[in-house]
Structure formats: structure tokens, C-alpha cells
Design a protein around this motif. Structure first.
Motif, short mmCIF file in Angstrom:
data_model
loop_
_atom_site.label_atom_id
_atom_site.label_comp_id
_atom_site.label_asym_id
_atom_site.label_seq_id
_atom_site.Cartn_x
_atom_site.Cartn_y
_atom_site.Cartn_z
N ASP A 178 26.60 -31.99 -47.35
CA ASP A 178 26.92 -31.64 -48.74
C ASP A 178 25.67 -31.64 -49.62
OD1 ASP A 178 29.56 -31.63 -47.81
OD2 ASP A 178 29.85 -33.75 -48.30
N GLY A 179 24.62 -31.02 -49.12
CA GLY A 179 23.39 -30.87 -49.90
C GLY A 179 22.40 -32.02 -49.74
N GLU A 180 22.82 -33.13 -49.13
CA GLU A 180 21.93 -34.29 -49.00
C GLU A 180 21.27 -34.30 -47.62
OE1 GLU A 180 21.34 -36.31 -51.50
OE2 GLU A 180 20.19 -37.88 -50.50
N PRO A 181 19.93 -34.31 -47.56
CA PRO A 181 19.23 -34.26 -46.27
C PRO A 181 18.98 -35.64 -45.65
CG PRO A 181 17.63 -34.03 -48.03
CD PRO A 181 18.98 -34.25 -48.69
N PHE A 182 19.13 -35.71 -44.36
CA PHE A 182 18.85 -36.95 -43.61
C PHE A 182 18.00 -36.59 -42.40
CE2 PHE A 182 22.85 -37.54 -45.83
CZ PHE A 182 22.76 -38.82 -46.35
N TRP A 183 16.86 -37.23 -42.28
CA TRP A 183 15.94 -36.94 -41.17
C TRP A 183 15.98 -38.08 -40.17
CZ3 TRP A 183 10.20 -38.49 -41.42
CH2 TRP A 183 9.56 -38.15 -40.23
N GLY A 184 16.31 -37.74 -38.92
CA GLY A 184 16.18 -38.71 -37.84
C GLY A 184 17.50 -39.27 -37.35
N ILE A 185 17.51 -39.57 -36.06
CA ILE A 185 18.65 -40.23 -35.44
C ILE A 185 18.89 -41.58 -36.13
CG2 ILE A 185 17.11 -41.17 -33.63
CD1 ILE A 185 20.73 -40.28 -32.91
N ASP A 186 17.83 -42.12 -36.74
CA ASP A 186 17.93 -43.43 -37.37
C ASP A 186 18.46 -43.36 -38.80
OD1 ASP A 186 15.51 -42.34 -38.37
OD2 ASP A 186 14.42 -43.39 -36.77
N ARG A 187 18.94 -42.19 -39.23
CA ARG A 187 19.65 -42.12 -40.50
C ARG A 187 21.15 -41.97 -40.30
NH1 ARG A 187 15.90 -44.04 -41.85
NH2 ARG A 187 14.46 -43.73 -43.58
N PHE A 188 21.63 -42.11 -39.07
CA PHE A 188 23.06 -41.96 -38.82
C PHE A 188 23.86 -43.02 -39.56
CE2 PHE A 188 24.26 -38.85 -35.31
CZ PHE A 188 23.18 -38.04 -35.54
N ASP A 189 23.27 -44.22 -39.75
CA ASP A 189 24.00 -45.24 -40.50
C ASP A 189 24.18 -44.81 -41.96
OD1 ASP A 189 21.26 -45.51 -41.03
OD2 ASP A 189 21.18 -47.66 -40.60
N GLN A 190 23.15 -44.18 -42.52
CA GLN A 190 23.27 -43.70 -43.90
C GLN A 190 24.25 -42.51 -43.98
OE1 GLN A 190 19.82 -43.37 -46.39
NE2 GLN A 190 18.73 -45.05 -45.40
N ILE A 191 24.19 -41.62 -42.98
CA ILE A 191 25.12 -40.48 -42.96
C ILE A 191 26.56 -40.99 -42.91
CG2 ILE A 191 25.94 -38.50 -41.60
CD1 ILE A 191 23.03 -38.07 -40.68
N ASP A 192 26.77 -42.00 -42.08
CA ASP A 192 28.11 -42.58 -41.94
C ASP A 192 28.62 -43.08 -43.30
OD1 ASP A 192 30.39 -43.42 -40.49
OD2 ASP A 192 29.56 -45.43 -40.24
N ARG A 193 27.77 -43.81 -44.01
CA ARG A 193 28.20 -44.33 -45.31
C ARG A 193 28.37 -43.21 -46.33
NH1 ARG A 193 25.11 -49.08 -48.49
NH2 ARG A 193 25.28 -50.10 -46.45
N TRP A 194 27.47 -42.21 -46.25
CA TRP A 194 27.54 -41.07 -47.18
C TRP A 194 28.88 -40.34 -47.00
CZ3 TRP A 194 23.67 -40.24 -50.75
CH2 TRP A 194 23.78 -39.09 -51.54
N LEU A 195 29.25 -40.11 -45.75
CA LEU A 195 30.52 -39.41 -45.46
C LEU A 195 31.72 -40.25 -45.89
CD1 LEU A 195 29.62 -37.88 -41.98
CD2 LEU A 195 30.22 -36.58 -44.05
#
Lengths: 200, 200
Positions: A178-195
Motif C-alpha cells: 500500500d505504497g510503503e516500501p520494505f527492503w529485506g527478508i528482515d523487514r517481514f516482522d514490520q510488514i506483518d505489523r503493517w498489514l
């Protein structure tokens, strides 16, 4: 229905490969789809002015430890390829050719190509190897071979790579939610919370 | 008693600052101590041939989003400094001067310096500001000022920085657990498992 999550990756990238094992599971947990968007990091490196990772002292030695360790940590089978990194033009073209007809099948092809390169040491930068991997999942070898050499497929691939760099992708995986960029396999925790929260 | 975990960081690094909030807690969970080892990433960049992050297109724009987002994700107060990045020579010298006498108090000074830079926008590259922050935790201003200009402290600092680069540090945080290096606040999950299992 929300737009799919954009998953930018390079077929030559171990961390993109690790992410390919996890991104659809993470998205499904939040009822979301994923659009797979292979690109060529080399095109981004021209913009960032960076050499490829294996040419950077200190970082290179670190990556040699971190990559297999991260594979073990994430439970993903991994064998470091003899020819590494590669220019992944052939598999990227094969992907976009198929993706235009059948995105689900293109994802299956991407998984097969990644597995061939990172678990069987098959050099998928060689077009004939990409053709052979595609044949394994039932695609006609002569069609794939023709596609890799087709000017329209070349143009489509170039356009997709340019688009990836234009939106800011410079690494692999590079994931846009949704427009927010995440770089790296190590941002999956942030993606999870973002979703889960719609942003934080 | 096992050797302490080595925590290499740069006083100019937001991710080193985030790590400073978490590393001792993580180590204590596994009954381990942490040796704080500030160094100057600039010395590593001479070896890697890389420009500082704010000079790298695409990566720089990403970092501008990722840094404050990671602060929120990790629950660490953060205000992006006006002067960023800085050459952190003065705080690094003050740290090693104090560390030679009292490592526990040196850690306290490091925390105060990080908080001043990343929550109050105090430019700690200015020696007088480092002196003022040190005074806040009860250190004598004239002693700290003298230490920053003392040749023996300069030599000690230089030696520590060279040692960090010699063991392979190139980023911040760069954490070494029983010989195994971990780069980034985003490797804390791997460090946790490494400490729990003795390696994987």
C-alpha cells in the motif's frame, strides 16, 4: 479488494529467494495477494553507483556467512551457486512472457527457477537452462526459447525493470505494501505489523 | 564465564542507537554480558569503498522512511538530527577515556550521548556538546574536555577503531557473539537463537 502486495526481487538474489518462500504465506495471513515482480538489481546499481555485493570488501565476507546462516534460520534449503551472482535476464524474460498470460503459472515458474539456481546449482543465466527448468513444469521448450528471444518480451522485461527502479527498488527483496516500501527478508516482522494495523 | 558479546556501533548511527536500547536486555536473557565498542564507520567505508548512506540515491530515500519507522517499530524515541550524519570522534574518545576506568559508567555515558543526539538534536560531534552531556551524568567538564584532547586517549580511540575494522565491522550495529558476526538491528532474532542454541 485491496491492491496486491508488490514483491520485487532478482533471480540472482539469495535473500529474494528466501523471501519467495515466505511472502505469499505472510500475505495470505492478512487476506492479501502478492504480485511477483522480478527485476535486475544491476539496473538499480547504475543509479546508486554501487558495485555488486561480492565486490565490496568486509560486506562480502560478512555476506558469505550471513547468507547460509539466514537460510538455516528461515528453514529454506540452500546451496551456494558456483556461478554467483548472475545476470538474470533469461529467467526474467521467461517470467514476464508467462506472466502476461498466466500470473499464477509464472509464480510457479519463478519458484522452479529459484530452486534450480539455489538448491541444484543450475546456472539459470544460461537461456538453455532456463528453458530446461521451464520444461520441468510442463512448458514447451521451443515456446520458452522463442519467448526469451522475442523483441516484444525483451521490451516488456526492460519496461518492468525500469518501472521497478523508478518506484525506488534497489535491493532484493523489495516489497511495497500500500505504497510503503520494505527492503529485506528482515523487514517481514514490520510488514506483518503493517498489514495487521494498516501502518504504524 | 563466557566472554562478553561485542557490540560495535557508531554514535552517528540510528540503528546502532536502536540496538543500544535492546542489546543488554537480550544478552541478560541468556546470562551474558555486553562489551560496548563504539567505532567510526568512516574508517570502514575507506576499506569498503562505499560513500556514507545519505549520499547513495534510492537507498537514501528508503532510509529516510525506514529509520523513523524502525524507531516506532522498536518503540524507541527518535527525532532525526538536523546535522546528520556526524563524525563522532569526540563522543568516541570520551567513551574510551571513561571505559578504561569504569566500563559500566562508560555505558551510561554512551546512552546519554545517544539520547542527546537522537532525541534532543544535540550535535555531539561538537566536543563542547559531548562535554555538556557528560556533565549531565556527573562527570567533571574539565576532565572530559582534557580527555578529548589527550594524546593517549586519541591513540587509544584510534587503536579501538582500527581493531573494529580489522575484525570485519563495517556497519552499525555490528555484533559478535562467540566469534559469529551479526550486522543490523534486524539480526537480533538470529542472535537470540544463536545464544539459546550455541549456533545453528
Amino acid at each position: 479488494v485491496p491492491a496486491p502486495i508488490d514483491f520485487y526481487f532478482d533471480f540472482a538474489s539469495p535473500y529474494g529467494y528466501f523471501a519467495s518462500h515466505k511472502i505469499d504465506v505472510l500475505a495470505a495471513k492478512h487476506g492479501r495477494e502478492v504480485a511477483w515482480r522480478p527485476y535486475l538489481i544491476g539496473a538499480a546499481l547504475k543509479v546508486t553507483g554501487q558495485p555488486p555485493l561480492p565486490q565490496i570488501p568486509l560486506k562480502r565476507e560478512y555476506a558469505n556467512r550471513d547468507t547460509p546462516r539466514s537460510a538455516r534460520f528461515h528453514g529454506v534449503p540452500y546451496r551456494h551457486p558456483t556461478n554467483f551472482p548472475i545476470g538474470a535476464v533469461a529467467p526474467t524474460r521467461a517470467f514476464y512472457w508467462l506472466n502476461a498470460k498466466d500470473p499464477k503459472r509464472a509464480k510457479e515458474l519463478a519458484r522452479a527457477l529459484y530452486a534450480a539456481y539455489f538448491t541444484e546449482d543450475i546456472d539459470i543465466s544460461n537461456p538453455e537452462n532456463t528453458v530446461a527448468v521451464a520444461a520441468r513444469i510442463g512448458l514447451a521448450a521451443d515456446e520458452v526459447r522463442a519467448a526469451i528471444n522475442d523483441q516484444a518480451v525483451k521490451d516488456l522485461t526492460r519496461a518492468e525493470v525500469d518501472k521497478a527502479v523508478a518506484i525506488g527498488a534497489f535491493g532484493s527483496p523489495y516489497i511495497v505494501v500500500d505504497g510503503e516500501p520494505f527492503w529485506g527478508i528482515d523487514r517481514f516482522d514490520q510488514i506483518d505489523r503493517w498489514l495487521a494495523t494498516g501502518g504504524f
